[in-house]
Design a protein around this motif. Sequence first.
Motif, PDB file in Angstrom:
ATOM      1  N   ASN A   1     -27.499   6.385 -15.031  1.00  0.00           N
ATOM      2  CA  ASN A   1     -26.195   6.654 -15.641  1.00  0.00           C
ATOM      3  C   ASN A   1     -26.234   6.492 -17.153  1.00  0.00           C
ATOM      4  N   GLY A   2     -25.247   7.085 -17.807  1.00  0.00           N
ATOM      5  CA  GLY A   2     -25.163   6.967 -19.250  1.00  0.00           C
ATOM      6  C   GLY A   2     -25.085   5.514 -19.707  1.00  0.00           C
ATOM      7  N   THR A   3     -24.354   4.696 -18.968  1.00  0.00           N
ATOM      8  CA  THR A   3     -24.235   3.282 -19.339  1.00  0.00           C
ATOM      9  C   THR A   3     -25.593   2.582 -19.282  1.00  0.00           C
TER      10      THR A   3
ATOM     11  N   THR B   1     -27.333   3.661 -22.609  1.00  0.00           N
ATOM     12  CA  THR B   1     -26.861   3.014 -23.846  1.00  0.00           C
ATOM     13  C   THR B   1     -27.238   1.530 -23.834  1.00  0.00           C
TER      14      THR B   1
ATOM     15  N   TYR C   1     -16.522   5.308 -26.932  1.00  0.00           N
ATOM     16  CA  TYR C   1     -16.861   4.917 -25.556  1.00  0.00           C
ATOM     17  C   TYR C   1     -18.370   4.950 -25.387  1.00  0.00           C
ATOM     18  N   HIS C   2     -18.935   3.849 -24.887  1.00  0.00           N
ATOM     19  CA  HIS C   2     -20.380   3.813 -24.652  1.00  0.00           C
ATOM     20  C   HIS C   2     -20.723   3.415 -23.226  1.00  0.00           C
ATOM     21  N   GLY C   3     -19.705   3.218 -22.371  1.00  0.00           N
ATOM     22  CA  GLY C   3     -20.003   2.891 -20.986  1.00  0.00           C
ATOM     23  C   GLY C   3     -19.068   1.839 -20.425  1.00  0.00           C
TER      24      GLY C   3
ATOM     25  N   THR D   1     -21.798   7.747 -31.480  1.00  0.00           N
ATOM     26  CA  THR D   1     -21.755   8.932 -30.618  1.00  0.00           C
ATOM     27  C   THR D   1     -22.132  10.158 -31.447  1.00  0.00           C
TER      28      THR D   1
ATOM     29  N   ASP E   1     -25.729   7.785 -29.235  1.00  0.00           N
ATOM     30  CA  ASP E   1     -25.224   7.906 -27.867  1.00  0.00           C
ATOM     31  C   ASP E   1     -24.870   9.371 -27.654  1.00  0.00           C
TER      32      ASP E   1
ATOM     33  N   VAL F   1     -24.815  10.827 -24.737  1.00  0.00           N
ATOM     34  CA  VAL F   1     -24.554  10.964 -23.299  1.00  0.00           C
ATOM     35  C   VAL F   1     -23.592  12.133 -23.030  1.00  0.00           C
ATOM     36  N   ARG F   2     -22.539  12.239 -23.833  1.00  0.00           N
ATOM     37  CA  ARG F   2     -21.529  13.257 -23.552  1.00  0.00           C
ATOM     38  C   ARG F   2     -21.912  14.629 -24.122  1.00  0.00           C
TER      39      ARG F   2
ATOM     40  N   LYS G   1     -25.414  12.760 -18.230  1.00  0.00           N
ATOM     41  CA  LYS G   1     -24.500  13.875 -17.955  1.00  0.00           C
ATOM     42  C   LYS G   1     -25.222  15.203 -17.720  1.00  0.00           C
TER      43      LYS G   1
HETATM   44  N1  PMP Z   1     -21.454   7.200 -23.576  1.00  0.00           N
HETATM   45  C1  PMP Z   1     -20.649   8.261 -23.703  1.00  0.00           C
HETATM   46  C2  PMP Z   1     -20.456   8.872 -25.052  1.00  0.00           C
HETATM   47  C3  PMP Z   1     -19.991   8.774 -22.583  1.00  0.00           C
HETATM   48  O1  PMP Z   1     -19.168   9.818 -22.708  1.00  0.00           O
HETATM   49  C4  PMP Z   1     -20.204   8.166 -21.324  1.00  0.00           C
HETATM   50  C5  PMP Z   1     -19.527   8.680 -20.073  1.00  0.00           C
HETATM   51  N2  PMP Z   1     -18.285   9.231 -20.245  1.00  0.00           N
HETATM   52  C6  PMP Z   1     -21.063   7.066 -21.255  1.00  0.00           C
HETATM   53  C7  PMP Z   1     -21.684   6.618 -22.391  1.00  0.00           C
HETATM   54  C8  PMP Z   1     -21.309   6.358 -19.957  1.00  0.00           C
HETATM   55  O2  PMP Z   1     -21.942   7.187 -19.042  1.00  0.00           O
HETATM   56  P1  PMP Z   1     -21.851   6.876 -17.486  1.00  0.00           P
HETATM   57  O3  PMP Z   1     -20.428   7.060 -17.091  1.00  0.00           O
HETATM   58  O4  PMP Z   1     -22.758   7.887 -16.857  1.00  0.00           O
HETATM   59  O5  PMP Z   1     -22.343   5.482 -17.281  1.00  0.00           O
END
Ligand code: PMP
Length: 411
Positions: free
Chosen positions: A117-119, A122, A145-147, A195, A230, A232-233, A258
Amino acid sequence: RLLNSRDTELLERAGRVVPNGVWGHMATRAIGPDYPQFFSKSDGCRVWDADGNEYIDFMCAWGPNVLGYRHAEVDAAALAQMDKGDIGNGPTDKMVELAELLVDTLDHADWTLFQKNGTDATTVCVTIARAATGHRKILVARGAYHGAVPWCSPSLVGVTSEDRAHLILFDYNDITSLDAAIDEAGDDLAGILLTAFKHDVGKDQHLPEKAFLAHARAACDRTGAALILDDVRAGFRLDVRGSWARYGVKPDLAAYSKAIANGWPLAAVAGSERFREGAGKIFTTGSFWYGSAAMAAAVKTVQILRDSDALAHTEAMGERFRAGLSTISARHGFTLRQTGPAQMPMVLFDGDQDLRIANAFCAAALRHGIYLHPKHNMFLCAAHTPDDIDRALEAADGAFADILSAGILAA
Ligand code: PMP
């Protein structure tokens, strides 16, 4: 009126066996009762809710869908790997193949590590930054937002102040506030986390200013701290080389997830030579992190993104949607603020403090067959065709007419 009896039944049943029925960012409680909560299938740029209502989708599973749901080549690659076994007692050759592909494709990467997962990604970046520097302070932009774990969750419920003790906040794109945060960290600065662009919920989006990124880069070069992206998005949606490639600024560490495997579960950390040793020192793992089907899906996804015009097409569809929405909203007397990259649009109404207009418009849009979000950035994918966009614009036109006749007027 949408048919929603199956959705209601599922919500009631879920409510008995899952706290609140559903959780997290996909719980529709926050955006209103008209939103279906449960879905039954997805294909291309369309989703069907549990009652069979069909929508042209502008959320793309909140980012994972970049090439189209059920993409034939990606899913065939993943299923072929699945046929040989997804998980075992270690990685398969797909891990090496994917790591080589990412190191070749991303403009900043000398190595990669995989998660789910993104979390995860990060969190691993932050851990590597601390391991490599021996320092504790991580600078994060206010509202980013980072998780969803204690060090970064937007909610403080169940979180202790100790979990957040070494975060220092600054404002995105604001060099003065970044400098103040750097000063506050003193000789304990481990990393600056940013981000790809400013994409905070409910706010106008802002691309990063090149001078701001260059300033953050220089600060990390000067202090030895890690510049952490970050992505992720936005990663693998704006630019297959990483979202800052166009600015010529290279992060030391970057988090991806993602879109990386078009919906198959995978995340990756990609880093520079300087952080290879730190990355090798931390203990990082998970039961499913070597799953090879998602890695096979990622290989295929990244190859297609690299070798086709999928991302340019997606951007063009975003521009078409943006231009059409601007014309149609003006015709109905509404002024929209459409910000950020067109393929990740944020659409907010002028003078809509309590989101009264946006909520009514998005609920009406659902009834006309398009799935929008009133306050989060949306996502387009390569499966959106000009015809889909034109149909979506027709639906939006109907939705504006509906809210006007219901007495919702522009502010
Ligand atoms: N960082 C960013 C910029 C995100 O948009 C997200 C998810 N929306 C995350 C981290 C966390 O990712 P995840 O929900 O897959 O853990």
